[in-house]
Design a protein around this motif. Sequence first.
Motif, PDB file in Angstrom:
ATOM      1  N   TYR A 129       0.859  -1.185   0.000  1.00 34.88           N
ATOM      2  CA  TYR A 129       0.000   0.000   0.000  1.00 34.88           C
ATOM      3  C   TYR A 129       0.891   1.229   0.000  1.00 34.88           C
ATOM      4  O   TYR A 129       1.700   1.445   0.911  1.00 34.88           O
ATOM      5  N   ASP A 130       0.780   2.061  -1.035  1.00 39.68           N
ATOM      6  CA  ASP A 130       1.733   3.135  -1.290  1.00 39.68           C
ATOM      7  C   ASP A 130       1.823   4.141  -0.146  1.00 39.68           C
ATOM      8  O   ASP A 130       2.889   4.714   0.102  1.00 39.68           O
ATOM      9  N   LYS A 131       0.733   4.358   0.550  1.00 38.25           N
ATOM     10  CA  LYS A 131       0.750   5.389   1.596  1.00 38.25           C
ATOM     11  C   LYS A 131       1.615   4.996   2.798  1.00 38.25           C
ATOM     12  O   LYS A 131       2.014   5.871   3.568  1.00 38.25           O
ATOM     13  N   ILE A 132       1.874   3.708   2.980  1.00 35.53           N
ATOM     14  CA  ILE A 132       2.736   3.301   4.094  1.00 35.53           C
ATOM     15  C   ILE A 132       4.106   3.941   3.940  1.00 35.53           C
ATOM     16  O   ILE A 132       4.629   4.578   4.856  1.00 35.53           O
ATOM     17  N   ARG A 133       4.695   3.784   2.751  1.00 40.98           N
ATOM     18  CA  ARG A 133       6.004   4.392   2.492  1.00 40.98           C
ATOM     19  C   ARG A 133       5.934   5.916   2.604  1.00 40.98           C
ATOM     20  O   ARG A 133       6.820   6.552   3.206  1.00 40.98           O
ATOM     21  N   LYS A 134       4.896   6.498   2.020  1.00 41.66           N
ATOM     22  CA  LYS A 134       4.795   7.954   2.028  1.00 41.66           C
ATOM     23  C   LYS A 134       4.731   8.507   3.437  1.00 41.66           C
ATOM     24  O   LYS A 134       5.359   9.529   3.748  1.00 41.66           O
ATOM     25  N   VAL A 135       3.981   7.841   4.315  1.00 43.81           N
ATOM     26  CA  VAL A 135       3.862   8.318   5.697  1.00 43.81           C
ATOM     27  C   VAL A 135       5.188   8.159   6.426  1.00 43.81           C
ATOM     28  O   VAL A 135       5.644   9.070   7.135  1.00 43.81           O
ATOM     29  N   TYR A 136       5.832   7.004   6.270  1.00 46.44           N
ATOM     30  CA  TYR A 136       7.114   6.785   6.942  1.00 46.44           C
ATOM     31  C   TYR A 136       8.154   7.801   6.484  1.00 46.44           C
ATOM     32  O   TYR A 136       8.852   8.415   7.299  1.00 46.44           O
ATOM     33  N   GLU A 137       8.256   7.996   5.171  1.00 46.15           N
ATOM     34  CA  GLU A 137       9.262   8.917   4.651  1.00 46.15           C
ATOM     35  C   GLU A 137       8.927  10.368   4.985  1.00 46.15           C
ATOM     36  O   GLU A 137       9.833  11.179   5.226  1.00 46.15           O
ATOM     37  N   ALA A 138       7.639  10.693   5.035  1.00 48.48           N
ATOM     38  CA  ALA A 138       7.247  12.049   5.428  1.00 48.48           C
ATOM     39  C   ALA A 138       7.645  12.340   6.870  1.00 48.48           C
ATOM     40  O   ALA A 138       7.837  13.502   7.239  1.00 48.48           O
ATOM     41  N   ASN A 139       7.773  11.278   7.664  1.00 49.74           N
ATOM     42  CA  ASN A 139       8.201  11.434   9.055  1.00 49.74           C
ATOM     43  C   ASN A 139       9.702  11.241   9.232  1.00 49.74           C
ATOM     44  O   ASN A 139      10.187  11.123  10.354  1.00 49.74           O
ATOM     45  N   GLY A 140      10.441  11.192   8.103  1.00 41.39           N
ATOM     46  CA  GLY A 140      11.902  11.174   8.174  1.00 41.39           C
ATOM     47  C   GLY A 140      12.544   9.812   8.198  1.00 41.39           C
ATOM     48  O   GLY A 140      13.770   9.706   8.365  1.00 41.39           O
ATOM     49  N   ALA A 141      11.782   8.741   8.022  1.00 37.06           N
ATOM     50  CA  ALA A 141      12.350   7.391   8.078  1.00 37.06           C
ATOM     51  C   ALA A 141      12.846   6.953   6.711  1.00 37.06           C
ATOM     52  O   ALA A 141      12.343   7.398   5.677  1.00 37.06           O
ATOM     53  N   SER A 142      13.861   6.067   6.689  1.00 35.13           N
ATOM     54  CA  SER A 142      14.366   5.458   5.460  1.00 35.13           C
ATOM     55  C   SER A 142      13.721   4.092   5.291  1.00 35.13           C
ATOM     56  O   SER A 142      13.588   3.333   6.256  1.00 35.13           O
ATOM     57  N   CYS A 143      13.331   3.766   4.058  1.00 33.28           N
ATOM     58  CA  CYS A 143      12.597   2.524   3.811  1.00 33.28           C
ATOM     59  C   CYS A 143      13.266   1.673   2.749  1.00 33.28           C
ATOM     60  O   CYS A 143      13.787   2.196   1.758  1.00 33.28           O
ATOM     61  N   ASP A 144      13.256   0.364   2.955  1.00 31.94           N
ATOM     62  CA  ASP A 144      13.662  -0.620   1.955  1.00 31.94           C
ATOM     63  C   ASP A 144      12.420  -1.307   1.422  1.00 31.94           C
ATOM     64  O   ASP A 144      11.474  -1.568   2.175  1.00 31.94           O
ATOM     65  N   SER A 145      12.432  -1.646   0.136  1.00 31.78           N
ATOM     66  CA  SER A 145      11.337  -2.401  -0.466  1.00 31.78           C
ATOM     67  C   SER A 145      11.792  -3.840  -0.653  1.00 31.78           C
ATOM     68  O   SER A 145      12.812  -4.091  -1.302  1.00 31.78           O
ATOM     69  N   LEU A 146      11.033  -4.793  -0.106  1.00 30.06           N
ATOM     70  CA  LEU A 146      11.396  -6.209  -0.156  1.00 30.06           C
ATOM     71  C   LEU A 146      10.435  -6.936  -1.090  1.00 30.06           C
ATOM     72  O   LEU A 146       9.222  -6.933  -0.874  1.00 30.06           O
ATOM     73  N   ILE A 147      10.975  -7.566  -2.110  1.00 29.71           N
ATOM     74  CA  ILE A 147      10.172  -8.188  -3.155  1.00 29.71           C
ATOM     75  C   ILE A 147       9.376  -9.364  -2.601  1.00 29.71           C
ATOM     76  O   ILE A 147       9.887 -10.185  -1.839  1.00 29.71           O
ATOM     77  N   MET A 148       8.129  -9.440  -3.034  1.00 29.06           N
ATOM     78  CA  MET A 148       7.227 -10.498  -2.596  1.00 29.06           C
ATOM     79  C   MET A 148       7.290 -11.696  -3.536  1.00 29.06           C
ATOM     80  O   MET A 148       7.415 -11.534  -4.755  1.00 29.06           O
ATOM     81  N   GLY A 149       7.163 -12.896  -2.956  1.00 27.08           N
ATOM     82  CA  GLY A 149       6.945 -14.103  -3.712  1.00 27.08           C
ATOM     83  C   GLY A 149       5.510 -14.544  -3.517  1.00 27.08           C
ATOM     84  O   GLY A 149       4.675 -13.785  -3.010  1.00 27.08           O
ATOM     85  N   GLU A 150       5.205 -15.772  -3.880  1.00 26.88           N
ATOM     86  CA  GLU A 150       3.827 -16.244  -3.811  1.00 26.88           C
ATOM     87  C   GLU A 150       3.332 -16.441  -2.386  1.00 26.88           C
ATOM     88  O   GLU A 150       2.124 -16.476  -2.147  1.00 26.88           O
TER      89      GLU A 150
END
Length: 363
Positions: A189-210
């Motif tokens: 859900y795109d807003k999770i990253r947006k909220v975290y980064e808006a609050n100054g946090a750094s985020c990694d994206s982890l690829i999903m499998g099945e």
Amino acid sequence: MKYKLNDQSSRPAYMQLYALIRDDIIDGVYQLGDKLPSKRLMADDTGVSVITVEHAYSLLDEEGYIEARERSGYFVSYHEEDTVHMEIRPVHQPVRMEVDKEALDFPFAKYAGTMRRVITRYGTQILSRSPASGVAELQEAIAVYLRQVRGIEAAPEQIVIGAGAEYLYSLIVQMLGRDLRYALEDPSYDKIRKVYEANGASCDSLIMGENGILTRELERTRATILHITPFHSFPSGITASASKRAEYIRWAVKRNGIIVEDDYDSEFTLSTKVEDTLFNMAPEGHVIYINSFARTIAPSIRIAYMIIPRSFMNLYHQRIGFYSCAVPVYEQLVLAEFIRSGDFERRINKVRRKLRKQMEGKK
């Protein structure tokens, strides 16, 4: 293996038996390929009916812990190394469960009746200011519901009420710290990253499998906080397997990390029971649990809650306990009454029955 069930427990016997066997499978007492005792033998050993055992076995089968083999019995299919040695291809295309809109319609008449009862009962109290974590009536109602229906043990004071899940995401960053690295599902859900980064946090994206986040991605990230939606993750529609949920917990324990369990939509599982939560399965202090009423009641109900582990309560009060609750007292009291009356649980059960019929009709 002789299991002792608690006659005084509020949990049904089949759920107690399910949990005991599940824990033994996770702990390795039963290993991959082991045959479980027959239903009749398990019934004799535990002092319950064969139907009770059959129900417990069916739940274990639904969740991927065991598998039924025709005329052979039930065998353990769970293995904690499954996801360590077998990398599954990334998911690129969303897989969504089609839902009949009618099944999710807002229960207006029920909710309107609840609103009238609250006005009559509380009068001008509905105009008062909410305590910082939410009104006690709603905290208590959620705690009772979680204990009776979800098997989650949380004290009312551990439950923090917020104006939607996105608001709670921001509180989590401010409580845990902006200097930490956060890992998210990809896609998520795109807003999770947006909220975290808006609050100054750094985020990694982890690829999903099945079955959930790929093992190599969990090993790659330097994050110590993992935000996951283990049931029906958006937009992929993926539900983490039993093995993957256990792997998430091992990841958090090994790194002394924290899982943010975003349990959105889990009540609408097609299983005959609501999904187990990582909050229940993980050691104390490794999971912050979040859920919302936007899906289970209506999008206009901008009320969500999170459960703070006991070991984090002092940190919560020190860093973010000063925030005012943005949800009006009246709305909180209406929701509390809706839950206490049983209307909320009846709604969940009604929608789940409709969804199961809908899916059965497409087979």
